[in-house]
Design a protein around this motif. Structure first.
Motif, PDB file in Angstrom:
ATOM      1  N   ASN A   1       0.729  -1.211   0.116  1.00 45.64           N
ATOM      2  CA  ASN A   1       0.078   0.020  -0.009  1.00 45.64           C
ATOM      3  C   ASN A   1       0.761   1.376  -0.153  1.00 45.64           C
ATOM      4  OD1 ASN A   1      -2.452  -1.389   0.055  1.00 45.64           O
ATOM      5  ND2 ASN A   1      -2.383  -1.644   2.318  1.00 45.64           N
ATOM      6  N   GLN A   2       2.073   1.247   0.814  1.00 42.10           N
ATOM      7  CA  GLN A   2       2.920   2.257   0.612  1.00 42.10           C
ATOM      8  C   GLN A   2       3.314   2.788  -0.646  1.00 42.10           C
ATOM      9  OE1 GLN A   2       5.998   1.918   3.573  1.00 42.10           O
ATOM     10  NE2 GLN A   2       7.031   3.877   3.074  1.00 42.10           N
ATOM     11  N   LEU A   3       3.874   1.556  -1.345  1.00 41.96           N
ATOM     12  CA  LEU A   3       4.421   1.791  -2.741  1.00 41.96           C
ATOM     13  C   LEU A   3       3.256   2.106  -3.635  1.00 41.96           C
ATOM     14  CD1 LEU A   3       6.694   1.146  -4.708  1.00 41.96           C
ATOM     15  CD2 LEU A   3       5.748  -1.102  -4.952  1.00 41.96           C
ATOM     16  N   ALA A   4       1.921   1.666  -3.636  1.00 38.90           N
ATOM     17  CA  ALA A   4       0.775   2.194  -4.203  1.00 38.90           C
ATOM     18  C   ALA A   4       0.445   3.799  -4.012  1.00 38.90           C
ATOM     19  CB  ALA A   4      -0.450   1.627  -3.960  1.00 38.90           C
ATOM     20  N   ASP A   5       0.675   4.159  -2.713  1.00 34.71           N
ATOM     21  CA  ASP A   5       0.394   5.682  -2.558  1.00 34.71           C
ATOM     22  C   ASP A   5       1.569   6.298  -3.144  1.00 34.71           C
ATOM     23  OD1 ASP A   5      -1.705   4.844  -1.158  1.00 34.71           O
ATOM     24  OD2 ASP A   5      -0.702   5.001   1.042  1.00 34.71           O
ATOM     25  N   ILE A   6       2.576   6.191  -3.076  1.00 39.65           N
ATOM     26  CA  ILE A   6       3.723   6.883  -3.811  1.00 39.65           C
ATOM     27  C   ILE A   6       3.522   6.717  -5.649  1.00 39.65           C
ATOM     28  CG2 ILE A   6       6.139   6.951  -4.296  1.00 39.65           C
ATOM     29  CD1 ILE A   6       6.607   5.711  -1.675  1.00 39.65           C
TER      30      ILE A   6
END
Length: 641
Positions: A606-611
């Motif tokens: 999810n962190q990667l998707a937000d970036i």
């Protein structure tokens, strides 16, 4: 003496149609100025009507032809009368100079006496006798015949190749369409322009040497090879090698395509083959190059729908005879190129016809660097451009693809108003060629954008966690071509692939759909290309490479290409069910494996998707920030800073 062979550019060529038009215009002009008889046909006059005109003094003169017919010319005053209105003007609405009427004579002596009385009474100015018609009437009567003969001569000259005719005319249809290159022809391509392909160049150069210095080989009892077949994927440089041969060889070089033999008329292909070898034999030693030979060289007897007289098979039979038959041509070497060697006829591939098969494969990293140097030479580029880096970024690219990359990079640099092409332009060019054009104006809802980001982040996460998955370069959710997002990898250039390597690649491919399942607990149609790729890989493992325990060490791959003509499968229905089941098990197991990896790293996903949603493009460095360094010490060729 060299100037004698140059064509005279100032020489005026007269077209036959120009001559025909000039003749017609001359005739019309003469006819118009000599009375315009071709513009107005005289009206036939009866005897009582003539007597009335003569009695009134309305006739100016009379011309009697062959004592049979009389042409009557009216006076100016008579033409103004209403009774003569129909003959006063011609079809061009100009004053009709006559003749206005024509009269069939009876007894000439009586008619002549009547005219003598009229002249004496001053009712008629004059009359005279003529034995034949004027020239305009003769030309009018012959004009249709002249036109027909002229058109016939013109068509026959065109058909026979004269008056602008060429090899494509009807009487030249059996002639070869091969283009001749010799030492007088300006062919600038040489072996220096062919980067990489060292093995293929060596064999090709030896063929040129055969013709330049045949005694070197024949003194030992050897024979010059009859032909060489260049085989390889599209864009690898087969035709370029042939161009280099044309530029290097000091012998006549005939170049044509396999489709040049094909024509709608029966027997034309075989006739062109005979004519081609006849020309080459007359100019021997010589080289014949046939590009895309599979157009005429396909295996015989496979296409049963074409009827009893297959024109392509006749052409192939003639080619086989010319290459190695009773009348074998000496000192004529045949070069041919194809990317479908599997469909060629076995008789064409045998020794004595194509003695050598030269494989022109996709270039490796070292050869790609050499190819880049050739295509970078004409570009205005920044100093110290790293060609080794460019070679690493283009695995699986052919020579034609690399030429396209260099051209696209120059266009992108010009579009951005740069004075030199730099490294980023080449990376953008690679992205443009692989993924397609960016579509930043495509309307995507926030919900769809989130789904796309999760999908691409899933690919990136799974590939980062697997040892044998291809190293990631960057991920983007900017739509390109037909895709809504894309991830760029740099696959390791392997000569052989093991089972665990293929399974890791399949798992990384299923990472997109698995990420949708883990995050939203539902899946979408966005994984179509992933499913297609993974299904193809799984089927290859089971049916081609023998990497499945249930099926065993069996392959159903036919390297000869003959299976495509067959409507039956090389395995039973029971085996087909087993194959389908094993393919499904392979795919589902890697799907579950991807789900497990993503569930263990859900927060990082999810962190990667937000970036990705924020920046739209993320690079390898962003993954290292989130996941840390990869724990594998494999060859990570292509790392970018």
């Amino acid at each position: 003496m060299a100037t004698d062979n140059k064509p005279n550019l100032n020489k005026f060529k007269v077209s036959p149609w120009l001559v025909y038009t000039a003749i017609l215009l001359i005739f019309l002009t003469i006819s118009f100025f000599t009375g315009g008889s071709s513009f107005q046909e005289p009206v036939k006059l009866e005897q009582p009507e003539f007597n009335a005109l003569l009695e009134k003094g309305e006739i100016e003169k009379i011309i009697i032809f062959n004592k049979k017919d009389a042409e009557i010319f009216l006076t100016a005053a008579a033409l103004k009368q209403a009774s003569n209105k129909k003959v006063s003007k011609n079809v061009l609405d100009q004053p009709n100079k006559g003749p206005h009427y024509i009269l069939n004579l009876g007894d000439v002596q009586i008619f002549e006496k009547k005219l003598e009385i009229a002249v004496a009474e001053k009712k008629l100015k004059n009359y005279n006798f003529q034995e034949s018609s004027n020239w305009s009437d003769i030309i009018i009567s012959l004009l249709p015949i002249i036109i027909i003969i002229g058109v016939w001569i013109f068509i026959m000259r065109r058909m026979s190749g004269g008056a602008g005719g060429g090899g494509g005319q009807i009487f030249n249809i059996g002639k070869s369409k091969a283009k001749l290159f010799d030492e007088k022809t300006d062919i600038k391509t040489s072996f220096k322009d062919v980067a990489g392909l060292e093995g293929a160049k060596e064999e090709i150069q030896e063929i040129v040497e055969f013709l330049k210095n045949p005694e070197k080989y024949t003194n030992l009892g050897g024979k010059i090879p009859k032909g060489a077949l260049l085989v390889g994927p599209p864009g690898t440089g087969k035709t370029l090698l042939a161009k280099a041969v044309a530029g290097e060889a000091q012998v006549p070089f005939f170049s044509l395509s396999g489709s040049d033999f094909v024509e709608m008329f029966v027997g034309v292909g075989a006739s062109r083959v005979r004519d081609l070898f006849k020309q080459a034999k007359e100019k021997s030693p010589a080289i014949i190059f046939i590009d895309e030979i599979d157009a005429v060289g396909r295996a015989r007897g496979k296409n049963n729908m074409s009827g009893g007289n297959d024109e392509r098979e006749n052409t192939l039979n003639q080619l086989l005879t010319e290459m190695d038959g009773f009348g074998t041509n000496s000192n004529v070497i045949v070069l041919a190129a194809t990317n479908r060697a599997d469909v060629l006829d076995k008789a064409l591939m045998r020794a004595g016809r194509f003695d050598r098969q030269i494989f022109v494969d996709l270039p490796d990293i070292r050869e790609r660097e050499e190819i880049f140097k050739v295509h970078l030479a004409p570009l205005k580029k920044v100093e110290n451009l790293d060609t080794d880096f460019l070679a690493k970024q283009t695995p699986g690219f052919s020579g034609a693809d690399i030429a396209n990359v260099c051209n696209e990079a120059a266009l992108i640099a010009a579009r951005n108003n740069k004075t030199a092409v730099d490294k980023q332009d080449f990376l953008d060019a690679v992205d443009r060629i692989i993924g397609g054009l960016e579509k930043k104006n495509k309307i995507i809802t926030p919900e769809e954008k989130k789904a796309i980001a999760i999908h691409e982040a899933g690919h990136a996460t799974v590939s980062w966690m697997l040892q044998h998955a291809a190293p990631l370069i960057k991920v983007t959710i900017v739509p390109r071509g037909q895709s809504l997002g894309a991830a760029w990898y740099l696959p390791e250039e392997r000569q052989i692939v093991r089972t665990d390597q293929m399974l890791d690649e399949m798992c990384a491919t299923m990472g997109g759909r698995a990420a949708e399942k883990v995050t939203f607990n539902r899946i979408s149609t966005g994984a179509l290309s992933d499913l297609e790729k993974v299904t193809r890989q799984a089927r290859a493992m089971v049916t081609i490479y023998g990497l499945n325990e249930k099926i065993g060490n069996v392959t159903y791959y036919d390297s000869t290409g003959q299976s495509e003509y067959s409507f039956s499968k090389p395995y039973s229905e029971e085996t087909a069910k087993t194959i389908d089941k094993e393919i499904s098990i392979l795919i589902e197991s890697q799907y579950e494996r991807a789900i497990k990896i993503l569930e263990e790293n859900k927060d990082k996903l999810n962190q990667l998707a937000d970036i990705l949603i924020e920046k739209e493009v993320i690079f390898k460095d962003d993954l290292e920030t989130i996941f840390g360094k990869r724990t594998f010490d494999d060859n990570l060729a292509g790392e970018v800073s």
